[in-house]
Design a protein around this motif. Structure first.
Motif: not given
Length: 971
Positions: A585-590
């Protein structure tokens, strides 16, 4: 008959691909080589007029220029001083390091030169085609500057020999007491400018005259070297008598030493090699004297610059001597720079370069030993020969006369200067003709025979800068940096090509291994910082600036370079690593899949969609821009290429960094489905779909009709991908616009994993939205505690590190009932998320994981499937239980459909009124996007619901989450 049949069968292909006979005919002269490949570099040369010019062989084209440049200034003017200052051992180390560096570079250069055709450009061509246009242009321009300043150094050496040893009376500026140095510098500036003009005229007339003069100059150099060895042999049997009065004593020169005597009658023969083994470094202004034998007592007053004492003109130390000596071995590329004038560059460059380095390495190393063994150290340290009546120190050892060395060194420096003024313009012309640096393209033009006229003028101008510096010892370290950088990248290019095992890497040069290139690269880098760490940093900064400029403004070239291959290998390795699992989740980006709609001319209908993409992404993460052409690929092949070119051009204009993918499909809907399923590679796949709202969705002839739109929403949900729908996309700002004020309003009705929170934060990173403020509105029922909900939401945003204004809007239950099929408004779940802020850390982690598990399970558990089924038009209840669901299912369907549609429209009208009241003047409004009904009969009503919900708003972004958490409160 068979041959005729084959020729007729291949007639169509022969129109685009050459026959073997015509191809072999072109291969005979590689300057006309096209190989039937459009992107080949030589295909660009066919646009220019081909002129046949005389070609040179190995001896004249490579060996002589290298030998003349290497045996230039340093051998005759500075080598004796270096040996006397650094000692024989350290001088041997300096020369050996520099020669080893150039020999390793020559081996790498030979491997690259024999790996294919080397047209004009020499070293620049090798580096650029091996490491790409950015590295090639940066290092090529640095090498051009180094070669140009080398010409200035050789001209300064010419003037020094003329005014110091040949005709001191020719000085225009006469030296006064204490101003000898300044007068000499001024004389060098005047005479140097005149010689630059003269040499430029000779080079302009033609390279053939330079080659003719080179033979004469080189003959003088060879005679001078022979005179040195002959003098050593002759002195062994007949010591020379060379008296002069210096340091208030008489000096005589006897083999095997040149020593001084306290009186005329004292005779002593010593062996100075032992004393000359060790270094004697000194400060500026120190007296040149023998170790442990001071010329004056400590109490004696010394007048600096007065006779009869000799003083050092600069401070000496090991690294400084390395920087001064290294330019003497930088002539190894003098031949490769003229590769366009060679008969067979693949044969001439390796043979001529390695032979020249071997010859000069032997000469330098042997001269170090001979000078140390035959000349007293105190005389060696006399840079300008003041102790020997103003003669060259090395000239005292020559036979039959010191004038042989003086004349030979004069012509050697003249010839080296001519070679530099010949090679540097050709190097600049090759860079300019490649078009990778826009502002120097004018220097690619020249005379009808290809002579680089404009490049020659620029080279002479830059060379004049070095002449104005006027100090040979100051110019030499600058050259060392540029040359060492070029040599380092030649070795790097060779090592990269070998380690990547590219199929095209097939050098004919067999005496090569990648470890030699790696060793050469390391040695070059070490020598750069040994010579001068600050000059090294400046040279790297200049190369870095040129690299970034070419990357930003230069023309894109595909040369099959090693950096591109290295990038492919790195990308493959990274993709295999990413494949291991989904990002945290910390590395999630669209990671966006942008769906574009094209018109009949294959132009993008809504360019602002790409503008919004670049604003949202800011060059980070994955962006795939896709579109669909209806038909079959065989029929739409040309249109596909045109569409891809148009989309890529628009991506460049909008500064959207990503990939383009055009799909041809029998139906528009199937094409969109293929993109959603298969776009991306491995772990680098999109997780979010961005599309424009179909403004004309009611028109049946529109390809992207409301049916396709609703099916796309369903497929993104099935693929567990987020969906962003931009309504009124043509009103969105361009990348050039700036909002100086305004708000980005978020209407948080259904918890979507945090997408609504994350998107405004990403947008505000871009300069278009940077000054906009973020406001969050959440909807509560009348019986909810709105005050506590606002406090909890503010605490939640605080832990998310987001700055936003919070407002809770109260609405009646019936006014928002249409959102109940979206997880029953998620009120209970959202309350739990907000209240967890008041728990301990361990409890918060357990609660957050519990809520996350509920979200994940909602896509697959039977209980929630029932909840999703409840989202069909039949449902009217606010809170869903199993009993209510079963009871509702058995009601009259027709009546319930009408009630559901009325209820949904009522919700849209009420919620739209509230949004308009709060956010009508907002720069952007983000809304939860409810999912479509399961029953397809209600699709059109679903479109009407979204239309009414967003009516009256200028810019709207409908957001539908993917079902996973995309933002976290934890670090």
């Amino acid at each position: 008959m068979y041959v005729d049949f084959v020729l007729k069968s291949l007639q169509e292909e022969m129109d685009s691909n050459p026959m073997v006979s015509s191809l072999l005919n072109k291969l005979a002269n590689y300057t006309n080589l096209t190989q039937g490949v459009v992107e080949h570099e030589a295909d660009e040369d066919t646009k220019r007029k081909e002129v046949k010019v005389p070609r040179m062989g190995t001896f004249i084209g490579v060996y002589l220029p290298c030998l003349q440049n290497i045996l230039g200034v340093i051998l005759f003017l500075r080598l004796t001083w270096i040996v006397g200052t650094a000692g024989v051992l350290e001088s041997f180390i300096i020369v050996f390091m520099c020669c080893a560096c150039t020999m390793l570079t020559a081996i790498s250069m030979s491997a690259i030169a024999t790996n294919g055709v080397v047209p004009a450009g020499g070293s620049y061509y090798m580096i650029s085609r091996s490491l790409g246009p950015e590295f090639g242009g940066a290092v090529g321009l640095c090498f051009y500057l180094g070669t140009t300043f080398a010409g200035a150094m050789y001209i300064l050496g010419t003037i020094e020999i003329l005014l110091t040893y040949i005709s001191p009376s020719a000085a225009i500026f006469k030296a006064e007491d204490g101003e000898e140095t300044e007068a000499m510098l001024n004389n060098m500036r005047v005479y140097g400018t005149c010689i630059i003009i003269l040499m430029a005229v000779v080079v302009f007339v033609g390279v053939k005259y330079v080659n003719k003069l080179a033979l004469v100059f080189l003959a003088c150099v060879i005679l001078s070297i022979i005179a040195i060895y002959a003098g050593v042999i002759k002195t062994a049997f007949d010591p020379p008598d060379f008296p002069s009065v210096v340091l208030a004593v008489y000096r005589k020169y006897l083999f095997p030493c040149i020593s001084y005597y306290e009186t005329e009658v004292t005779i002593a023969i010593v062996f100075p090699l032992v004393d000359n083994l060790w270094s004697v470094y000194s400060e500026k202004g120190s007296i040149v004297e023998k170790k442990n034998q001071p010329s004056v007592s400590g109490s004696e007053d010394i007048k600096i610059g007065g006779r009869p004492y000799v003083f050092t003109d600069i401070m000496t130390y090991f690294t400084m001597l390395v920087g001064i000596y290294f330019p003497s071995v930088t002539g190894i590329m003098a031949g490769s720079n003229r590769s366009g004038d060679l008969k067979d560059a693949q044969k001439s460059i390796p043979t001529g370069t390695i032979l020249a380095i071997s010859t000069t390495s032997f000469i330098y190393l042997s001269c170090i030993v001979l000078f140390g063994a035959c000349i007293e150290g105190v005389i060696l340290r006399d840079k300008f020969g003041e102790a020997v009546n103003g003669n060259l120190v090395v000239g005292t050892l020559a036979w039959p006369s010191p004038w042989v060395i003086v004349i030979g060194s004069f012509f050697s420096t003249c010839g080296a200067g001519l070679q530099s003024l010949t090679g540097a313009p050709r190097l600049l012309q090759a860079i300019a003709r490649d078009g990778i640096v826009p502002f120097i393209q004018v220097f690619g033009h020249g005379k009808a025979n290809g002579e680089p006229t404009w490049a020659l003028l620029l080279t002479a101008g830059i060379c004049e800068i070095g002449i104005l510096i006027a100090s040979l010892d100051s110019v030499a370290p600058i050259l060392s940096m540029f040359f060492l950088m070029c040599y380092m990248f030649v070795n790097l290019a060779c090592a990269v090509q070998t380690l990547l095992r590219t199929p095209n890497w097939r050098p004919r040069f067999k005496y090569y291994h990648w470890t030699l290139s790696f060793l050469g690269m390391s040695l070059c880098l070490a020598l750069m910082f040994i010579c001068s760490w600050y000059y090294a940093l400046v040279a790297m900064l200049i190369a870095g600036c040129i690299y970034k400029y070419i990357e930003y403004r230069g023309a894109e070239k595909e040369w099959g370079d090693g950096i591109r291959g290295l990038s492919l290998n790195a990308a493959r390795y990274a993709l295999l690593r990413v494949e291991d699992g989904p990002p945290h989740t910390k590395n999630w980006r669209p990671q966006l899949l942008v769906l574009l709609n094209l018109d009949c001319e294959q132009l993008v209908k809504h360019p602002r969609l790409l503008s919004f993409t670049s604003q949202l992404k800011a060059g980070k993460g994955l962006t795939i821009v896709g579109s669909v052409l209806q038909g079959t690929y065989l029929d739409k092949c040309t249109e596909t290429q045109k569409a891809e070119e148009n989309v890529k051009a628009l991506m460049g204009v909008e500064k959207t960094k990503g990939f383009c993918q055009i799909v041809v499909s029998p139906s528009f809907r199937d094409g969109i489905s293929h993109l959603i399923q298969s776009a991306g590679l491995g772990g680098m796949k999109h997780n979010t779909v961005l599309m424009a709202w179909p403004q004309s969705w009611k028109q049946t002839e529109n390809h992207f009709s409301w049916k396709n739109f609703v099916d796309t929403v369903r497929e993104t949900t099935a693929a567990q991908q987020a969906l962003l729908v931009a309504k009124n996309i043509d009103l969105f700002p361009t990348n050039q616009e700036r909002f100086t004020e305004g708000n980005i309003d978020v209407w948080w009705i259904v918890h979507d994993g945090g997408m609504l929170m994350l998107l405004p934060f990403l947008l505000r990173q871009h300069k278009v939205w940077r000054k906009c403020k973020m406001r969050i509105f959440t909807v509560a029922q009348m019986d909810d505690n709105s005050i506590q909900m606002k406090k909890d939401l503010q605490m939640f945003l605080y832990h998310l590190r987001l700055n936003a204004e919070v407002e809770v809007v109260e609405m009646f239950e019936n006014d928002i009932s249409a959102f109940t099929y979206e997880k029953t408004l998620m009120m209970e779940q959202r309350s739990q998320m907000l209240k967890q802020m008041q728990l301990s850390k361990n409890e918060r982690e357990r609660e957050a994981q519990l809520i996350h598990d509920r979200n994940t399970a909602s896509h697959s558990t039977p209980a929630v499937k029932a909840s999703v089924a409840a989202s069909v038009p039949e449902k009217v209840q606010m809170t869903w239980t199993k009993e209510k669901f079963v009871a509702e299912k058995h009601k009259n369907k027709d009546t319930n459909v009408n009630q559901s549609n009325v209820r949904r429209m009522h919700t849209a009208v009420k919620l739209n009124g509230v949004v308009l009241n709060k956010s009508q003047h907002a720069q952007l409004v983000l809304l939860n996007m409810p999912g479509p009904p399961k029953n397809r009969k209600g699709d059109e009503n679903y479109m009407e619901f979204l239309e009414v919900l967003t009516e009256g708003l200028d810019r709207v972004l409908l957001v539908r989450g993917s079902g996973r958490e995309v933002i976290t409160i934890y670090s």
